[in-house]
Write an enzyme that holds these catalytic residues in place. Structure first.
Site, PDB file in Angstrom:
ATOM      1  N   GLU A 259      24.660  14.277 -15.201  1.00 16.57           N
ATOM      2  CA  GLU A 259      23.289  13.752 -15.256  1.00 16.57           C
ATOM      3  C   GLU A 259      22.241  14.866 -15.325  1.00 16.57           C
ATOM      4  O   GLU A 259      21.488  15.098 -14.369  1.00 16.57           O
ATOM      5  CB  GLU A 259      23.008  12.826 -14.068  1.00 16.57           C
ATOM      6  CG  GLU A 259      23.763  11.526 -14.148  1.00 16.57           C
ATOM      7  CD  GLU A 259      23.271  10.470 -13.159  1.00 16.57           C
ATOM      8  OE1 GLU A 259      22.600  10.823 -12.180  1.00 16.57           O
ATOM      9  OE2 GLU A 259      23.566   9.284 -13.381  1.00 16.57           O
TER      10      GLU A 259
ATOM     11  N   GLU B  48      29.429   5.542 -15.497  1.00 21.07           N
ATOM     12  CA  GLU B  48      29.330   5.060 -14.120  1.00 21.07           C
ATOM     13  C   GLU B  48      28.761   3.651 -14.171  1.00 21.07           C
ATOM     14  O   GLU B  48      27.738   3.415 -14.826  1.00 21.07           O
ATOM     15  CB  GLU B  48      28.409   5.954 -13.276  1.00 21.07           C
ATOM     16  CG  GLU B  48      28.909   7.378 -13.156  1.00 21.07           C
ATOM     17  CD  GLU B  48      27.981   8.258 -12.318  1.00 21.07           C
ATOM     18  OE1 GLU B  48      27.112   7.721 -11.599  1.00 21.07           O
ATOM     19  OE2 GLU B  48      28.116   9.488 -12.404  1.00 21.07           O
TER      20      GLU B  48
HETATM   21  C1  GAL Z   1      24.602   8.883 -10.215  1.00 18.32           C
HETATM   22  C2  GAL Z   1      25.400  10.156 -10.100  1.00 18.32           C
HETATM   23  C3  GAL Z   1      26.615   9.989  -9.223  1.00 18.32           C
HETATM   24  C4  GAL Z   1      26.260   9.246  -7.974  1.00 18.32           C
HETATM   25  C5  GAL Z   1      25.663   7.918  -8.341  1.00 18.32           C
HETATM   26  C6  GAL Z   1      25.321   7.046  -7.165  1.00 18.32           C
HETATM   27  O1  GAL Z   1      23.280   9.160 -10.518  1.00 18.32           O
HETATM   28  O2  GAL Z   1      25.808  10.625 -11.367  1.00 18.32           O
HETATM   29  O3  GAL Z   1      27.144  11.246  -8.913  1.00 18.32           O
HETATM   30  O4  GAL Z   1      25.366  10.002  -7.227  1.00 18.32           O
HETATM   31  O5  GAL Z   1      24.482   8.149  -9.062  1.00 18.32           O
HETATM   32  O6  GAL Z   1      24.783   5.833  -7.594  1.00 18.32           O
END
Ligand code: GAL
Length: 659
Positions: A154, A326
């Site tokens: 990110e 994710e």
């Molecule tokens: C994202 C990040 C992850 C984790 C996640 C939690 O922004 O890439 O590492 O922190 O959020 O929701």
């Protein structure tokens, strides 16, 4: 069977999960891997924060645990996306190179103790990032189970693209010298005669963060362009190593939601597939949605959040390949309020990504870690390894995906033009609180989706052939090439406010806005004003709020408020929207343009969304109550029912595919 997240031709998308073997005792790994496979997951993303375990001390590598983790996961049949750990430089590195951290606008160092504590412009850190990437790629680059790479994590998260460090200042001066033929040319382009801001050399130019009142918007725009270029260059340094040492593997990066600080079109051109991280509930709570929507969709997310980003990042990705790296599996920890999703939403979000053409959805994360910053963030498993609700839904989604098979190509219906620098211009100079090109695009997207239309969000240099409607919600810098592409486009065109209102150096064009787009719309914006809440002009079922442009033109007024205010002008197949694209106004304009473009629309109940692909129509219920599919939607049910329960999904094989 291929372990790659990229499905073989004719095969459906894959599911995966983010896993942190370094968080858990080794005795759990084998069972974890078996449970992933049993749930229908075939991809696992690992390693992106593990620098302190890979290299606990300078040049002392501990590969043993990672060798074993990759072996265990690979032997179970999982393909791995291996992350480079450069988002989390270890303490010893920061201590060796204290000036590698980013500096915030107030001049404060962004210290060690969380993540992303580095400056993209620091040459020493860039060298270190390449060194650790090289070490990992040399070790695992040809491992059969390592099927893809994620660079860093990110870029820009926690507000880290803009750094006001000395390294950034020095690099900015070089960047300026590369982009302007002389300091005199820069002074002229920026209008530095104003307030005696003229420079005698590039070495005199500082970063724009610390001026007494606002800095020159041209200075900010250059700094934003430079900062974006630094992200791309930082990424490229890793990509070069990965291509050399791990040929044939896909390289990806995970983008974020509602985030424009670097140009994702530039990033997408350099990697194989663009990923993004989908947290519909966290985003709903964290961004500019109304309180009513925050409550109405608290457990579902606004119905356009995920889809907007799917369509945006597909348009940023080279060859249109994109992944959800994710996916929210339950409550997150980082929004002001963190409710649990409605039962069924994790499945719905997964199938919606499928309908929009993803190759992979990977849940964040396998098991909730009971310590540190994200201890309140759900996983597919609870901290005690018992299945959390997300796991059951992921497994259901896996069965649905297997039953549906591959999703075919979507129809070309609406092209919505979005450009990252448009958002930089409107952020630098909103001229009215909260008015940004990104949200103009989102509002317009919502209006189109409420009509049941499919939208491709494309950059200004995308070919427009085949679309029925092209919408440009807000494009302040509109090039001559873009105007030429538009004039060759035979479909309906809607040009939104502020479009063509600036040249490449933030000056108002001599011919006045819409500048180069006057070839499409013969008129001049002679005055623009922003409107505080309550200062509205009402028409028949729509309002002008937030922004109004006064236009000198022979075009036909199309939407005229009761007080004579003209919200929308029409010139042949081109409309010029002279007010901010929002609410019922943009809904009215989109309905007219879709009708004139011959597009098939539907009267959808609030919360229902459609997506067509490969002769099928997917329907998603984001409402908290059951909804019926409109009678206008015909076809044979392949999944679900015509009455969709909350979080329900239906798939229809369309008798006559429409666009
Ligand atoms: C994202 C990040 C992850 C984790 C996640 C939690 O922004 O890439 O590492 O922190 O959020 O929701």
């Amino acid at each position: 069977m291929s372990l790659s997240p990229k499905p073989a031709p004719g095969q459906p998308m894959k599911l995966g999960v983010c896993y942190y073997p370094e968080h858990w005792p080794e005795r759990l790994w084998t069972e974890d891997a078996a449970r992933m496979i049993a749930a229908g997951l075939s991809v696992v993303r690992i390693g992106e924060f593990a620098w302190s375990r890979i290299e606990p001390e300078p040049d002392r590598f501990d590969w043993g645990w990672l060798d074993r983790a990759i072996a265990v996961l690979g032997e179970a049949g999982l393909g791995m996306i291996l992350g480079t750990p450069t988002a989390t430089p270890p303490k010893w590195l920061v201590d060796r190179m204290p000036d590698m951290v980013a500096i915030d606008r107030q001049g404060r160092a962004r210290g060690f103790g969380s993540r992303r504590h580095y400056c993209f412009s620091h040459p020493g850190y860039r060298t270190e990032a390449v060194r650790i990437t090289r070490a990992i790629a040399a070790r695992y680059g040809d491992h059969p189970a390592v099927v893809a790479w994620q660079t860093d994590n990110e870029y820009g998260c926690h507000d880290t693209v803009l750094s006001f460090s000395k390294a950034a200042r020095d690099a900015f001066r070089v960047w300026l010298a590369d982009h302007y033929s002389s300091i005199a040319a820069l002074n002229a382009a920026w209008g530095n005669v104003f307030w005696s801001m003229e420079y005698r050399s590039f070495a005199e130019v500082d970063l724009p963060g610390q001026t007494v009142t606002e800095a020159n918007p041209a200075h900010w725009l250059a700094f934003r362009r430079f900062s974006s270029d630094q992200v791309i260059a930082f990424n490229r340094a890793q990509v070069d190593v990965l291509r050399e040492l791990s040929p044939g593997r896909d390289i990806t990066h995970n983008a974020m939601g509602f985030f424009t600080d670097y140009d994702h079109h530039d990033l997408g051109r350099e990697i194989d597939t663009l990923g993004w991280d989908s947290y519909p509930l966290g985003f709903l709570d964290s961004f500019a949605f109304s309180d009513a929507d925050k409550l109405r969709y608290a457990r579902q997310g606004h119905p356009d959040i995920a889809a907007f980003h799917h369509d945006l990042y597909r348009g940023c990705a080279r060859g249109g390949r994109w992944w959800v790296l994710e996916q929210q599996p339950g409550p997150v920890n980082w929004a002001r309020y963190n409710p649990a999703p409605l039962p069924g939403m994790v499945r719905l979000w997964t199938l919606e990504a499928m309908a929009h053409g993803t190759e992979l959805v990977s849940y964040f994360r396998w098991r909730q870690f009971p310590q540190a910053q994200e201890q309140m963030h759900a996983g597919l498993l609870r901290p005690d390894s018992v299945a959390a609700p997300g796991l059951t839904e992921a497994a259901q989604a896996a069965r649905d995906i297997a039953a549906l098979g591959a999703v075919g190509a979507p129809p070309k219906s609406v092209a919505l033009v979005f450009d990252y620098q448009a958002d930089w211009v409107t952020k630098i100079q909103p001229q009215g609180a909260g008015l940004s090109a990104l949200w103009a695009a989102f509002n317009t997207y919502t209006a189109l989706r409420e009509l049941g239309l499919d939208v491709d969000i494309v950059p200004p240099d995308a070919p427009l052939g085949g679309y029925g409607l092209c919408v440009i919600p807000c494009l302040p810098i509109a090039s001559e090439a873009f105007a030429a592409e538009l004039s060759d486009f035979p479909g309906q065109i809607v040009i939104g406010p502020r479009s063509g209102s600036r040249d490449g150096d933030f000056a108002i064009p001599a011919e006045l806005p819409p500048g180069n787009l006057q070839t499409m719309f013969p008129g001049k914006v002679t005055r623009a004003e922003s409107l505080r809440p309550g200062l509205t002009h009402s028409g028949d079922g729509w309002q002008v709020s937030s922004w109004l442009e006064h236009v000198e033109t022979d075009a036909k007024p199309e939407l005229v408020a009761a007080d004579g205010t003209i919200a929308c002008w029409q010139h042949g197949r081109v409309r010029y929207l002279a007010a901010w694209p929002e609410g019922n106004l943009i809904a009215a304009v989109m309905a007219r343009a879709a009708r004139d473009g011959g597009l098939t629309t539907h009267a959808l109940p609030p919360g229902l969304r459609l997506r067509r692909a490969g002769g099928r129509c997917f329907a998603f219920n984001y409402a908290a109550a059951p909804l019926d599919l409109p009678a206008s939607l015909t076809g044979t049910l392949e999944l679900g029912a015509r009455t969709l329960s909350p979080a329900g999904v239906a798939v229809l094989a369309e008798a006559a595919p429409s666009r």
